[in-house]
Enzyme design. Structure first.
Site, short mmCIF file in Angstrom:
data_model
loop_
_atom_site.label_atom_id
_atom_site.label_comp_id
_atom_site.label_asym_id
_atom_site.label_seq_id
_atom_site.Cartn_x
_atom_site.Cartn_y
_atom_site.Cartn_z
CB SER A 1 12.82 31.48 5.09
OG SER A 1 13.27 30.34 5.71
CG HIS B 1 9.86 32.18 9.70
ND1 HIS B 1 10.50 33.38 9.63
CD2 HIS B 1 10.73 31.27 9.18
CE1 HIS B 1 11.70 33.22 9.09
NE2 HIS B 1 11.86 31.95 8.82
CD GLU C 1 9.22 36.71 11.37
OE1 GLU C 1 9.48 37.92 11.38
OE2 GLU C 1 9.52 35.97 10.40
CG ASN D 1 14.84 36.27 7.42
OD1 ASN D 1 15.70 36.30 8.31
ND2 ASN D 1 14.30 35.15 7.01
#
Ligand code: NAD
Length: 288
Positions: free
Chosen positions: A120, A141, A153, A191
């Site tokens: 992450s 991801h 991702e 994120n």
């Protein structure tokens, strides 16, 4: 289907590894799943079985019956057993030393494979550098819960070759996901955008501008978000939100990524969200 899209291997049978495994099995692939813990492998098999049964019951398992689909899962505690897979997806805990160790070993035992990490937050460029084939290291991801969330991702390390990016994009599509290309930068895209929004929502509460409930109502009704940012913080985990803010702060070196003191306070008090029964809201039935 090309060979790449028929078989995958996964390292780490936790929340993410088992989710990726279930998704790949349901998509018709053969899956080899590796973990250091026999118990984690047993739990993963049981969880995947349950997930496949539910899909089967709803008539949504196109790749066969749940039993036949589960028969395509092989589990192991040895990384060397993954050598045949064209793509190996690593989903071990978020520790640079641990992941680097796994990548070094995979580099030796699986010389042909593309090595993808579900990290992450860690730099793919740095991870690629510990191997002798940095051009075949890439980020994939996934989002939790993997069987439900459509995005992958695809993170390109500085060294990643074009054909590797294209192969993992094809793999993501074969799993029924939508790949989006993102550069190798702290927090990637989702994120980096989502977590500071949650942090800002916490500042709004901290400064007494609005209550947590009002913030969530405002964002649901005014921005059309399906869930308010603070209810989302409780779902993600307050500790995870603070950890991602610190990664953004360290990696991007900007004051705007300072974690909100209210989040730190909740964390210090052990109110981590749904998993502890309390965060911004209370969840009496779920926590300890
Ligand atoms: P987890 O703790 O649920 O599972 C990790 C698994 O890896 C455990 O079963 C553990 O036994 C196993 N493991 C530990 N060392 C190992 C080794 N040397 N070889 C093989 N297996 C090993 O973790 P998770 O939540 O599934 O997260 C895995 C990765 O995915 C992390 O990098 C995390 O940042 C990332 N991620 C997590 C989420 C999420 O919401 N949980 C979302 C996106 C990405």
């Amino acid at each position: 289907m090309t060979d790449t899209l028929q078989r995958i291997a996964i390292v780490g049978a936790g929340i993410m590894g088992r989710g990726i495994a279930q998704t790949a099995l349901a998509a018709g692939q053969e899956v080899a799943l590796c973990d250091v813990s026999e118990a984690a492998l047993d739990n993963a098999r049981e969880a995947i079985d349950g997930g496949l049964q539910r899909l089967d019951d709803k008539g949504r398992l196109e790749a066969g019956t749940a039993e036949a689909v589960l028969a395509r899962l092989a589990v192991t505690t040895r990384l060397a057993d993954l050598a045949d897979a064209p793509v190996i997806i690593e989903a071990a805990p978020e520790s640079p030393e641990l992941k680097e160790g796994i990548f070094r070993e995979l580099d030796t035992v699986a010389p042909e494979a593309i090595l993808a990490s579900n990290t992450s937050s860690l730099s793919l460029t740095r991870l690629a550098d510990v191997t002798g084939r940095p051009e075949r290291v890439v980020g994939m991801h996934f989002f939790n819960p993997v069987p439900v969330m459509p995005l992958v991702e695809v993170i390109r390390a500085r060294q990643t070759a074009d054909h590797v990016v294209e192969t993992v994009e094809a793999l993501a599509r074969a799993l029924g996901k939508t790949p989006v290309r993102i550069g190798d930068s702290p927090g990637f895209a989702v994120n980096r955008i989502l977590i500071p929004m949650i942090n800002e929502a916490a500042f709004v509460v901290e400064e007494g501008v609005a209550t947590a409930e009002a913030v969530d109502d405002a964002m649901r009704l005014g921005a059309n978000h399906p869930i308010g940012p603070l209810a989302l913080a409780d779902m993600v985990g307050i500790d995870v939100v603070v950890a991602v803010m610190k990664i953004l702060q360290d990696g991007l070196d900007e004051a705007k990524y300072q974690p909100c003191p209210l989040l730190r306070r909740l964390m210090d008090e052990g109110h981590l969200g749904r998993k502890t029964g309390r965060g911004f809201c209370e969840y009496p039935a779920e926590g300890g």
